[in-house]
Design a protein around this motif. Structure first.
Motif, short mmCIF file in Angstrom:
data_model
loop_
_atom_site.label_atom_id
_atom_site.label_comp_id
_atom_site.label_asym_id
_atom_site.label_seq_id
_atom_site.Cartn_x
_atom_site.Cartn_y
_atom_site.Cartn_z
N GLY A 16 26.44 -25.93 6.25
CA GLY A 16 27.11 -26.25 7.75
C GLY A 16 27.47 -25.11 8.30
O GLY A 16 28.52 -25.09 8.77
N ARG A 17 27.03 -23.91 8.35
CA ARG A 17 27.19 -22.80 8.91
C ARG A 17 27.36 -22.90 10.30
O ARG A 17 28.06 -22.19 11.07
CB ARG A 17 26.55 -21.51 8.59
CG ARG A 17 26.68 -21.30 7.09
CD ARG A 17 28.09 -20.73 6.75
NE ARG A 17 28.07 -20.37 5.19
CZ ARG A 17 29.03 -19.77 4.65
NH1 ARG A 17 30.07 -19.45 5.52
NH2 ARG A 17 28.97 -19.57 3.29
N GLY A 18 26.35 -23.69 10.96
CA GLY A 18 26.34 -23.84 12.58
C GLY A 18 27.72 -24.60 12.95
O GLY A 18 28.19 -24.10 14.03
N LEU A 71 33.22 -23.61 15.43
CA LEU A 71 34.82 -23.70 15.23
C LEU A 71 35.10 -22.33 15.29
O LEU A 71 36.12 -22.16 16.04
CB LEU A 71 34.80 -24.04 13.71
CG LEU A 71 36.25 -24.13 13.33
CD1 LEU A 71 37.30 -25.19 14.36
CD2 LEU A 71 36.70 -24.21 11.93
N LEU A 72 34.52 -21.17 15.06
CA LEU A 72 35.00 -19.83 15.27
C LEU A 72 34.94 -19.63 16.76
O LEU A 72 35.72 -18.93 17.41
CB LEU A 72 34.11 -18.88 14.39
CG LEU A 72 34.14 -18.77 12.73
CD1 LEU A 72 33.40 -18.00 12.09
CD2 LEU A 72 35.89 -18.68 12.56
N PHE A 73 33.82 -20.12 17.55
CA PHE A 73 33.85 -19.76 19.01
C PHE A 73 34.99 -20.36 19.69
O PHE A 73 35.67 -19.99 20.42
CB PHE A 73 32.40 -20.17 19.54
CG PHE A 73 31.36 -19.02 19.33
CD1 PHE A 73 31.70 -17.96 20.13
CD2 PHE A 73 30.35 -19.26 18.67
CE1 PHE A 73 30.45 -17.03 19.88
CE2 PHE A 73 29.28 -18.69 18.59
CZ PHE A 73 29.32 -17.42 19.31
N TRP A 123 37.58 -12.58 16.03
CA TRP A 123 37.07 -14.10 15.66
C TRP A 123 35.67 -14.26 16.39
O TRP A 123 34.74 -14.89 15.96
CB TRP A 123 38.08 -14.93 16.59
CG TRP A 123 39.28 -15.19 15.83
CD1 TRP A 123 40.61 -14.94 16.13
CD2 TRP A 123 38.96 -15.70 14.47
NE1 TRP A 123 41.19 -15.72 15.33
CE2 TRP A 123 40.73 -15.91 14.09
CE3 TRP A 123 38.49 -16.27 13.35
CZ2 TRP A 123 41.25 -16.69 13.00
CZ3 TRP A 123 38.96 -16.71 12.44
CH2 TRP A 123 40.21 -16.96 12.12
N PHE A 124 35.36 -13.25 17.45
CA PHE A 124 34.24 -13.44 18.40
C PHE A 124 33.15 -13.03 17.29
O PHE A 124 32.11 -13.43 17.15
CB PHE A 124 34.34 -12.63 19.49
CG PHE A 124 32.75 -12.54 20.23
CD1 PHE A 124 32.53 -13.87 20.94
CD2 PHE A 124 32.25 -11.38 20.32
CE1 PHE A 124 31.14 -13.69 21.55
CE2 PHE A 124 30.96 -11.42 21.12
CZ PHE A 124 30.48 -12.76 21.46
N PHE A 125 33.16 -11.61 16.70
CA PHE A 125 32.27 -11.06 15.86
C PHE A 125 31.96 -12.07 14.52
O PHE A 125 31.03 -12.40 14.06
CB PHE A 125 32.62 -9.78 15.20
CG PHE A 125 32.35 -8.75 16.41
CD1 PHE A 125 31.28 -8.83 17.00
CD2 PHE A 125 33.27 -7.94 16.57
CE1 PHE A 125 31.02 -7.83 17.96
CE2 PHE A 125 33.09 -6.86 17.71
CZ PHE A 125 31.84 -6.98 18.37
N VAL A 136 29.74 -14.71 15.67
CA VAL A 136 28.42 -14.49 16.33
C VAL A 136 27.73 -14.24 14.87
O VAL A 136 26.48 -14.73 14.55
CB VAL A 136 28.55 -13.17 16.82
CG1 VAL A 136 27.18 -12.38 16.91
CG2 VAL A 136 28.97 -13.27 18.30
N SER A 137 28.51 -13.52 13.84
CA SER A 137 27.79 -13.57 12.29
C SER A 137 27.54 -14.85 11.82
O SER A 137 26.62 -15.04 11.09
CB SER A 137 28.38 -12.61 11.54
OG SER A 137 29.59 -13.23 11.21
N ALA A 138 28.38 -15.67 11.93
CA ALA A 138 28.23 -17.13 11.47
C ALA A 138 27.01 -17.67 12.04
O ALA A 138 26.22 -18.57 11.51
CB ALA A 138 29.50 -17.97 11.51
#
Length: 118
Positions: free
Chosen positions: A27-29, A34-36, A80-82, A85-87
């Motif tokens: 469930g990394r998507g 969530l991070l975005f 948080w943005f990076f 993006v990495s997730a």
């Protein structure tokens, strides 16, 4: 008060996102989304500079500006943005522990004489 609410939302969701990233391998998507969202909430916490709070403090001789706290908030937005993006990149490419990478392995993984010695 909206800026404070966004700061609390970013903190709480950020805590849960970190725990989720350590506990879940799938469930990394969803984690990227969530991070975005946390990035957005952290950025909206800077709304305090466009509110009447700045005018109230200015009337009492206290000048608000971008100092250490706001600088930390800006740094948190970038982190948080990076992380998002990495997730998202991991979710798109797979986490490297899929069955496709295991197909290249040959059996036996340990030589027979090494397995008997152990």
């Amino acid at each position: 008060t909206a800026a404070y609410a966004f700061a609390v939302i970013a903190f709480c969701l950020g805590f849960f996102a970190v725990v989720f990233s350590f506990c879940s391998q799938k469930g990394r998507g969803g984690l990227a989304a969530l991070l975005f969202f946390i990035t957005l909430c952290q950025g909206l916490s800077l709304l305090v500079f466009s509110s009447d709070v700045v005018k109230v403090f200015a009337a009492h001789g206290i000048e608000l500006g971008i100092s250490f706290g706001a600088g930390c908030s800006i740094a948190a937005i970038i982190f948080w943005f990076f992380a998002a993006v990495s997730a998202a990149g991991v979710a798109k490419n797979g986490d490297g522990d899929s069955d496709a990478s295991r197909e290249e392995l040959e059996e036996p993984l340990v030589a027979n004489d090494e397995a008997e010695a152990a």
